[in-house]
Design an enzyme around this catalytic site. Structure first.
Site, PDB file in Angstrom:
ATOM      1  N   HIS A 214       0.876  -1.173   0.000  1.00 64.50           N
ATOM      2  CA  HIS A 214       0.000   0.000   0.000  1.00 64.50           C
ATOM      3  C   HIS A 214       0.915   1.224   0.000  1.00 64.50           C
ATOM      4  CE1 HIS A 214      -3.848   2.098   1.307  1.00 64.50           C
ATOM      5  NE2 HIS A 214      -2.923   3.020   1.539  1.00 64.50           N
ATOM      6  N   HIS A 216       1.659   5.309  -0.955  1.00 62.72           N
ATOM      7  CA  HIS A 216       1.165   6.642  -1.291  1.00 62.72           C
ATOM      8  C   HIS A 216       2.137   7.305  -2.259  1.00 62.72           C
ATOM      9  CE1 HIS A 216      -1.698   7.356   2.379  1.00 62.72           C
ATOM     10  NE2 HIS A 216      -1.894   6.184   1.791  1.00 62.72           N
ATOM     11  N   CYS A 247      -4.345   8.940   4.805  1.00 60.69           N
ATOM     12  CA  CYS A 247      -4.718   8.804   6.211  1.00 60.69           C
ATOM     13  C   CYS A 247      -4.952  10.168   6.854  1.00 60.69           C
ATOM     14  CB  CYS A 247      -3.617   8.075   6.971  1.00 60.69           C
ATOM     15  SG  CYS A 247      -3.974   7.905   8.728  1.00 60.69           S
TER      16      CYS A 247
END
Length: 295
Positions: A214, A216, A247
């Protein structure tokens, strides 16, 4: 649910988990209606995504955007081959998610003690203890559980993380029974060499087939970081339609990897995603009008 690394005949494939409806929208300042969320989920399914993180059964006090989690999970269209997951913080959230029809649960912890305390108001160990009844409940209902390890490479409070920090938490999630564990570059500061080091450490605790990445794109290196993880055997990666979100508790984290960019990246390498690239591009090009404007 675990994808194969190779197709018969040698063709390679990857599984892309679409997290836009949850991780993307949770950070949106403007309130997105239930109808708009359901429309987005349906359009993503039309594009060919087989795994979509639909919502989070968290307190509306902390994440107002997810206040309609029950309606979203119950209202999301079901279709063969599609798995709809929900993020849950504890047993109460898990029970509600299962009752609403979630087909997979996700729990979240961190490699950073400081981030864990600020994000969930508990230590890493306290958070892991909360997952025990969640995983047991999921097992009763035959549902897989995905574990997230945030700040696997960098923390907004502690700075660069040692690779062993992520590996230690991955080992705990493995022992608890998570079917899949996603290691996350939560603030998008990772570089390929540091991702390589982190994944190598994590692979000492869990096989590649059990891991996901995951990343970014805050620093513009998400695709390079995906490649670093791919080279070490990871075959599941997260992305968010239109690059939505990040987030809300991690300063500077905005910038989820855009789904269209990830799909195009793999397509250019001859790696099968199962996603209709043209249809996804159309969705991303018209996201504002088709999803964020009431019809």
């Amino acid at each position: 649910m675990r994808p194969s690394t190779e197709r018969p005949g040698g063709g390679r494939q990857v599984t892309i988990v679409e997290v836009g409806p949850r991780d993307g929208l949770q950070n949106e300042k403007r309130l997105v209606s239930t109808g708009q969320k359901l429309k987005l989920i349906a359009m993503l399914a039309d594009c060919g995504f087989a795994r979509i993180e639909a919502t989070a059964f968290v307190s509306p006090k902390w994440v107002p955007q997810m206040a309609d989690h029950d309606a979203v999970m119950r209202g999301a269209a079901r279709r063969p081959g599609l798995v709809l997951s929900a993020l849950v913080p504890n047993e109460q959230g898990a029970r509600a998610a299962i009752a609403a029809g979630a087909q997979e649960l996700a729990v979240f912890t961190s490699a950073s003690e400081t981030f864990s305390r600020r994000n969930t108001n508990c230590t890493i160990e306290e958070g892991l203890a909360r997952f025990v009844p969640v995983i047991a409940l999921a097992a009763e209902h035959g549902l897989p559980v995905r574990g997230y390890v945030s700040c696997a490479v960098d923390c907004p409070y502690e700075g660069p993380m040692q690779p062993g920090a992520a590996a230690k938490v991955v080992a705990r999630l493995r022992d608890l029974g998570c079917a899949e564990i996603a290691v996350a570059d939560t603030i998008g500061k990772a570089t390929p060499d540091r991702v390589h080091a982190m994944v190598l450490a994590v692979l000492e605790e869990a096989e590649a087939e059990r891991l996901a990445g995951h990343f970014h794109d805050t620093g513009g290196l998400a695709l390079a970081n995906v490649d670093a993880a791919w080279d070490l055997g990871l075959r599941v990666f997260d992305s968010s339609v239109g690059g939505l979100g990040g987030c809300p508790y991690a300063p500077g984290a905005a910038g989820n990897l855009r789904s269209g960019a990830l799909v195009g990246h793999f397509a250019s390498k001859g790696i099968e995603t199962g996603i209709d690239q043209a249809l996804l591009a159309s969705l991303e090009d018209t996201l504002e009008a088709t999803v964020f404007s009431e019809q």
